[in-house]
Design an enzyme around this catalytic site. Structure first.
Site, PDB file in Angstrom:
ATOM      1  N   GLU A  46       5.752   9.745   3.150  1.00  0.00           N
ATOM      2  CA  GLU A  46       5.416   8.395   2.678  1.00  0.00           C
ATOM      3  C   GLU A  46       4.454   8.457   1.490  1.00  0.00           C
ATOM      4  OE1 GLU A  46       4.268   4.041   4.532  1.00  0.00           O
ATOM      5  OE2 GLU A  46       3.564   5.838   5.581  1.00  0.00           O
TER       6      GLU A  46
ATOM      7  N   ASP B 107       5.543   0.335   3.377  1.00  0.00           N
ATOM      8  CA  ASP B 107       5.761  -0.910   4.114  1.00  0.00           C
ATOM      9  C   ASP B 107       5.559  -2.093   3.175  1.00  0.00           C
ATOM     10  OD1 ASP B 107       2.931  -1.229   3.873  1.00  0.00           O
ATOM     11  OD2 ASP B 107       2.675   0.026   5.650  1.00  0.00           O
TER      12      ASP B 107
ATOM     13  N   ASP C 284       0.800  -1.226   0.000  1.00  0.00           N
ATOM     14  CA  ASP C 284       0.000   0.000   0.000  1.00  0.00           C
ATOM     15  C   ASP C 284       0.830   1.272   0.000  1.00  0.00           C
ATOM     16  OD1 ASP C 284       0.686  -0.599   2.830  1.00  0.00           O
ATOM     17  OD2 ASP C 284      -0.479   1.223   3.208  1.00  0.00           O
TER      18      ASP C 284
ATOM     19  N   TYR D 108      -5.718   0.917   8.863  1.00  0.00           N
ATOM     20  CA  TYR D 108      -6.818   1.246   7.954  1.00  0.00           C
ATOM     21  C   TYR D 108      -8.156   0.922   8.598  1.00  0.00           C
ATOM     22  CZ  TYR D 108      -3.405   2.120   4.311  1.00  0.00           C
ATOM     23  OH  TYR D 108      -2.366   2.644   3.578  1.00  0.00           O
TER      24      TYR D 108
END
Length: 603
Positions: free
Chosen positions: A584, A161, A158, A319
């Site tokens: 990120e 990571d 995603d 999430y």
């Protein structure tokens, strides 16, 4: 006038043939153009297990005509939310608006488009294809799913990571598909790469839903993964699959998968009809897991529930679904309606949209909340609808009519409350609007609370652009009290956000890696920050990557096209891996940008 229309019979095999059930008569004001079909909601299943329709029957329910007409003639009040900004704040917002009107930036949108799609190759999990263009990446996670005997190899990581979160992944695929559906003709040679990016995701979603009654919502222990700074090629943290089912439901992730597969089936209809049909078939089957395949007005809640409750310890806080799952159910139904033209999906939308109207989320859109996207998508889907309504009770029917604005026959029929809420969304974003609910930085960037802010201007700008096309088609404008917004104004605001991301900002910095002369060098991304396998063939274990994480040196591998979380509300950006909120990248930032860049490439 008196309106008559026959019911339809749906045999168990799933092929619709017109029947001769009793006609219903409803008194409708003569200035209203409306088609009403009332099938009987008696559920039945086909022998093939794919299509399910109500069986034929009769319905003797008496319509409350007088009350119905009264409700049709009632004027609905639009309770707009008012901002309590001070006059100084309002003045500063108007200054930003003037700046955006007068600023014309020169950007190579074609180059940015190519790179925004290339980014997805850097996020690939699984066995990489021979035409892989991001050469520093190698195969990874080739045993995903083996612990449960299911092939779960593939899909996307995603962000920075190495976990595969299905919920945001599916949303990213939905948005990539929507980008192609709206702006594919503007993509040129990059269309092929866009299709590859979509299929890499849909191939995985097919695997994640390959076991009947089971939906894989995540692969990888998020805590173990986040405690290590490892290349995906070196992963030795647990690759645990986490699933939802009828017994442990996850309506939001199941519905988002259905939306992604349905939208993608429309994309591939032109290029690979067999693959397109398989995506659509699976999209319809996935809905069994949330029990909305029949789409009656009295839905069964037997299998509904949030994955927060089923697998919350592993999906939260990463999430969590904060907006509830009702928006995903409606979102999926709209996409299935578009993909199939089956009126039962539209029927479901009408029956359940009031669940969303109870909230003030009409201005929200992203991987979690789909509210604004639903309203824009419905408004864009078609200028005319034939509405099919199943009746559970007179009260339910009247409720639906209250949520519909029936217009005169000489005007296009547009359903409500979708356009009203879409207009309200526009007014919540335009800086000159009295009801603006977002903030703008001094440099003109749209800002909303929460991390990874650039996902918001990207997603909301995409909606503005799509809705501008609907407005232009309908020869309509948006009225925000005394402010009149024409389609060009929506496009202008969307372009200002794209230009800001590409470098038209106080720092003169592009927030897309590899675009422009100045862009983030130390992004929060494991694979990008560690030496590639080709450069460093030796295994780098969990703690072995720490020196690279803390290093002040630029990342050795460019994750070309990655758009980071972006600057703060004061237009300041700290180029640091540690500051992951700003540094990120994520798949769902890039997905709507693909459509935006495609449009501005040719406009």
């Amino acid at each position: 006038m008196t309106f008559q229309d026959p019911c339809y019979r749906y045999p168990k095999a799933g092929i619709a043939t017109q029947g001769t059930d009793t006609l219903r008569e409803v008194s409708i004001p003569s200035n209203v153009f409306f088609r009403l079909q009332i099938p009987v909601a008696i559920s039945g299943t086909d022998t093939q297990g794919e299509y399910r329709y109500p069986r034929a029957g009769t319905d003797t329910l008496k319509l409350c005509t007088d009350t119905l007409v009264s409700n049709l003639q009632r004027n609905r009040l639009d309770n707009r939310e008012r901002s309590d900004m001070s006059r100084v704040q309002k003045l500063s917002v108007l200054v930003v608006a003037v700046m955006s009107i007068g600023t014309v930036a020169s950007h190579d949108y074609g180059d940015a488009l190519m790179k925004s799609i290339l980014f997805y190759e850097g996020q690939r999990s699984g066995m990489l294809p021979s035409n892989q263009r991001m050469k520093w990446r190698e195969d990874s996670a080739l045993r995903d799913g083996s612990v449960i005997g299911v092939d779960l190899v593939g899909g996307y990581y995603d962000a920075g990571d190495n976990v595969k979160f299905t919920f945001p992944m599916a949303f990213s695929i939905t948005m990539l598909a929507w980008s192609v559906l709206e702006f594919g003709p503007s993509m040129g040679s990059d269309l092929r790469h866009s299709l590859d990016a979509i299929q890499w995701g849909t191939d995985y979603l097919l695997k994640a839903t390959s076991v009947p009654g089971l939906v894989v919502a995540q692969v990888g222990d998020p805590y173990g993964d986040h405690n290590c700074w490892e290349r995906p090629e070196d992963m030795d943290t647990p690759r645990t699959p986490y699933s939802v089912s009828k017994q442990s439901p996850g309506s939001e992730v199941s519905a988002e998968i259905a939306a992604a597969l349905a939208a993608s089936s429309m994309v591939f209809r032109r290029f690979n009809q067999t693959y397109s049909a398989s995506l659509l078939k699976r999209a319809r089957m996935v809905n069994d897991s949330v029990e909305f395949v029949f789409f009656s007005l009295c839905p069964i809640n037997k299998y509904r529930g949030s994955y927060n409750d089923s697998i919350g310890p592993w999906v939260c806080p990463f999430y969590c679904d904060f907006s509830g799952y009702q928006d995903e159910l409606v979102w999926a139904a709209v996409w299935l309606m578009r993909a199939t033209r089956d009126p039962y999906y539209w029927n479901y939308v009408l029956a359940n949209i009031q669940n969303l109207d109870k909230t003030s989320s009409f201005a929200e859109f992203g991987w979690d909340a789909k509210h604004a996207g639903i309203n824009v998508l419905v408004s864009r889907a078609s200028n005319r609808f034939t509405v099919l309504i199943s009746i559970c009770s007179c009260k339910k029917l009247l409720l639906i009519f209250e949520n519909l604005q029936l217009v005169k026959s000489q005007a296009p029929y547009t359903p409500e409350p979708f356009t009203t809420n879409a207009d309200r969304f526009v007014c919540s974003v335009l800086p000159e609007s009295q009801t603006v609910s977002v903030s703008y930085s001094p440099g003109g960037l749209l800002v909303k609370p929460g991390g990874s802010n650039l996902q918001r201007p990207a997603a909301l700008s995409f909606l503005l652009l799509v809705y501008s096309r609907a407005l232009r088609s309908d020869k309509r404008v948006v009225r925000c009290d005394n402010v009149v917004a024409k389609p060009d104004r929506l496009i202008q605001v969307a372009r200002s956000q794209v230009d800001y991301i590409l470098g038209s900002n106080p720092l003169n910095m592009s927030y897309m890696v590899g675009y422009g002369n100045k862009f983030p060098q130390k992004i929060h991304h494991r694979g990008s920050s560690l030496p590639s396998v080709r450069q460093h063939p030796q295994h780098i274990d969990c703690n072995g990557g720490d020196p690279y994480f803390w290093s002040e040196n630029p990342n050795p591998n460019y994750l070309t096209g990655a758009v980071v979380g972006g600057p703060d509300i004061q237009d300041q950006y700290s180029d640091s891996r540690v500051n992951f909120v700003h540094s990120e990248p994520t798949t769902y930032i890039n997905a709507p940008l693909v459509g935006l860049l495609a449009y501005f490439k040719t406009h």
